[in-house]
Each structure stands twice: as C-alpha cells, then as structure tokens.
Design a protein around this motif. Structure first.
Motif, PDB file in Angstrom:
ATOM      1  N   PHE A  70       0.844  -1.199   0.000  1.00 22.36           N
ATOM      2  CA  PHE A  70       0.000   0.000   0.000  1.00 22.36           C
ATOM      3  C   PHE A  70       0.878   1.247   0.000  1.00 22.36           C
ATOM      4  N   THR A  71       1.877   1.279   0.862  1.00 23.14           N
ATOM      5  CA  THR A  71       2.828   2.387   0.897  1.00 23.14           C
ATOM      6  C   THR A  71       4.202   1.833   1.227  1.00 23.14           C
ATOM      7  N   VAL A  72       5.199   2.298   0.477  1.00 24.56           N
ATOM      8  CA  VAL A  72       6.575   1.824   0.630  1.00 24.56           C
ATOM      9  C   VAL A  72       7.483   3.039   0.642  1.00 24.56           C
ATOM     10  N   LEU A 127      -5.482  -5.154  -1.870  1.00 25.44           N
ATOM     11  CA  LEU A 127      -6.132  -4.193  -2.756  1.00 25.44           C
ATOM     12  C   LEU A 127      -7.500  -4.678  -3.222  1.00 25.44           C
ATOM     13  N   ALA A 128      -7.691  -5.978  -3.271  1.00 26.56           N
ATOM     14  CA  ALA A 128      -8.966  -6.518  -3.740  1.00 26.56           C
ATOM     15  C   ALA A 128     -10.111  -6.228  -2.786  1.00 26.56           C
ATOM     16  N   THR A 129      -9.818  -5.876  -1.550  1.00 22.69           N
ATOM     17  CA  THR A 129     -10.874  -5.638  -0.559  1.00 22.69           C
ATOM     18  C   THR A 129     -11.260  -4.168  -0.447  1.00 22.69           C
ATOM     19  N   ARG A 248      -4.492   0.958  -6.398  1.00 26.07           N
ATOM     20  CA  ARG A 248      -5.374  -0.120  -6.841  1.00 26.07           C
ATOM     21  C   ARG A 248      -4.618  -1.003  -7.821  1.00 26.07           C
ATOM     22  N   ARG A 249      -5.166  -2.194  -8.082  1.00 27.77           N
ATOM     23  CA  ARG A 249      -4.568  -3.079  -9.076  1.00 27.77           C
ATOM     24  C   ARG A 249      -4.805  -2.502 -10.475  1.00 27.77           C
ATOM     25  N   LEU A 282      -6.123   6.038 -11.513  1.00 25.63           N
ATOM     26  CA  LEU A 282      -4.857   6.368 -10.866  1.00 25.63           C
ATOM     27  C   LEU A 282      -4.465   5.183  -9.989  1.00 25.63           C
ATOM     28  N   VAL A 283      -3.393   4.479 -10.365  1.00 25.51           N
ATOM     29  CA  VAL A 283      -3.041   3.230  -9.681  1.00 25.51           C
ATOM     30  C   VAL A 283      -1.841   3.376  -8.755  1.00 25.51           C
ATOM     31  N   ALA A 284      -1.027   4.409  -8.939  1.00 24.14           N
ATOM     32  CA  ALA A 284       0.118   4.608  -8.047  1.00 24.14           C
ATOM     33  C   ALA A 284       0.547   6.064  -8.085  1.00 24.14           C
ATOM     34  N   GLN A 285       1.096   6.518  -6.964  1.00 20.04           N
ATOM     35  CA  GLN A 285       1.676   7.850  -6.839  1.00 20.04           C
ATOM     36  C   GLN A 285       3.007   7.707  -6.103  1.00 20.04           C
ATOM     37  N   SER A 286       3.915   8.634  -6.355  1.00 20.66           N
ATOM     38  CA  SER A 286       5.181   8.594  -5.622  1.00 20.66           C
ATOM     39  C   SER A 286       5.788   9.982  -5.525  1.00 20.66           C
TER      40      SER A 286
END
Length: 295
Positions: A70-72, A127-129, A248-249, A282-286
C-alpha cells in the motif's frame, strides 16, 4: 542446527516474465532471503532503484500476512551492483487490514564487509478488498497515442534515450526490458533543446508484454528519464528517498506515467509521479528526493 537452518529453501513463485524471474527471492530462513541482482536492470554499473524496490517488495509480500504493498518508503544508502545480495525482513506490526514490515538489502564490498544498500519501511494490505468509491480532482496526463511517441529504439545512432537516470551517452541495460514511449513534448533534452520544464511523460510497460501488477508499479515510478534532463542538466541523478503509494490493481494494458519537478534547490530536486492504467484509473503515486549534477 536449527529447524529454520535445516529446512529446505523456499522460493517465491516465478512467472514467465523476466521481471518475475529477476525479482524472485529464495528464502534461506524466516526473514532472510537470497537473490542475485540481475545486470539486466542496470544504469551503467548501478542497479535501478525501482527494480530494487520490487525485489524488497517481493520479500515483504512473503514475510507479511497481506499480499499487496500500500505504501513503501525507501532510503537509498549506497549504490547496488549486479550480483549476490541478501534481503533481511522484519514484521513490525500486523493488523486485520494492514501489516507493516521493514526490509534491508545488503551486499559485500571488495574487502568482504557487509554493506547496506537500501532500507525500506512498508505497509501491506489487500487491494482486492478496497471499496470502489473514488473522489478525485486528478486526471490522466494528456499523452499522444503510442505510435506518436518515441523510445530508445527510435533514436538516431548518435542519440541515446536513457532510462531512470542515465546520462545521454553510455549503457542502460534496463531500457531493453521496458516498453517505454516518451511524449515528444518532453524529449527536447535528447535533441539538445531541453524545454526548461521539469516534466517527463511516457507510456510504460514491460518489453515481454507482462501486464502490470502492484509490484511492477514500484518499478514504473522510477523508470523514466529524470526530469532534470528537461531542466537542462546532465549526469547521474541518484535517488536519496522514494515513497510509493499503490492505490489499486492496474487494468491490463500499457500504463501512462507522468513525472514533475517544481523545485530544484541546493543540488536536490523532488519528483512527483502518477501512474494511470488503461482504464483511466490512478493506480500509483510517488515522491522522491534526488541529487543532481553528479556526472
């Protein structure tokens, strides 16, 4: 001999993709994993930071009870090199919906001393939940169609299109493993006419056609040429710290990646990245902090 030491080594599931094979870790004992960092994901002699994040992410997904990052947050301490490495993981906390762990990747120097390359703190979930409710003002970046964008294979012989922090001349093995098509409006640096804007946009995928998943998103946020090139700067742009949020996936198909820099000061810049899937999600941000002017 302990039970852990006498137990057969366990290996994460390896798919048909080169990315899966090259990020697979072998469990030596609980919390200790072996891997040989592939030279195929290098920029000169240094291993790409997004690939390293995916390696650590795979080890943490084996350690923690939840499957998805979820967050790294990663701190890059020394430059990693192709070859043997050890990943050590530790569970910090487990809960019903989130679990948190930390991981370090270590290698040995020429004198045989153990050197920590990167340290990560991450929270995992499923992520599926997650609910489908989305309320956002964000919008996918406007990028021309794939056939109107350009990758390393489209460059003239005297121009190289580097990936992930490569100077304009030299070797970038990682480029051969990516489907990377850059927006022409962010390619001025490759033609000797940088725009002066801290922007980079591209279509992104893996060259072997493997669809994106949460682990490959950790690679996607750090795979484009640095925004410093469009600011008129050259040379290596090493990452100091990188935090990735996986939202999200991703749906199957190519991703759109947009990276911007608003502030360069004191030899450091930030890069904010957004990754959008083929369905406009939007599936990822960094955000990362990087040094500039190292050539």
């Amino acid at each position: 001999m302990s039970e852990a030491a006498s137990a057969p080594a366990a290996q994460a599931v390896i798919g048909d993709s080169e990315f899966d094979r090259d990020t697979a870790v072998t469990r030596r004992e609980p919390g200790v994993y072996d891997i040989v960092l592939s030279a195929g994901w290098t920029i000169f002699d240094a291993v790409n930071g997004g690939y390293l994040l995916a390696v650590l992410g795979r080890a943490l997904s084996d350690t923690l009870p939840h499957p998805d990052p979820f967050t790294v947050s990663a701190y890059y301490l020394t430059a990693s090199r192709p070859g043997p490495a050890v990943v050590r993981t530790q569970t910090v906390r487990t809960g019903r919906t989130l679990s948190t762990g930390q991981a370090s990747l270590l290698q040995y120097d020429d004198e045989g001393n153990e050197v920590e390359r990167i340290r990560v703190l991450a929270s995992y979930g499923d992520l599926a939940t997650l609910p489908d409710d989305v309320r956002t003002t964000a919008a996918p970046p406007a990028i021309p169609p794939l056939d109107q964008c350009f990758g390393p294979e489209d460059a003239p012989s005297d121009v190289r299109l580097p990936s992930g922090g490569t100077p304009i001349e030299g070797g970038s093995s990682i480029a051969d493993r990516l489907m990377l098509k850059l927006d022409p409006s962010t390619l001025g640096w490759a033609l000797g006419a940088p725009s002066g804007k801290g922007e980079m946009r591209a279509w992104f995928g893996l060259a072997d056609g493997r669809d994106a998943d949460p682990l490959s998103l950790l690679l996607a946020v750090d795979a484009l040429p640095p925004t410093a090139f469009e600011l008129g700067l050259k040379g290596w742009v090493p990452t100091v710290e990188l935090t990735v949020h996986v939202r999200r996936r991703p749906a199957p198909g190519p991703l759109r990646v947009s990276i911007t820099t608003r502030n360069l000061a004191g030899g450091f810049l930030e890069e904010d990245a957004e990754v959008w899937d083929s369905e406009g999600n939007l599936v990822a941000q960094s955000r990362q902090l990087a040094r500039v002017g190292l050539g």
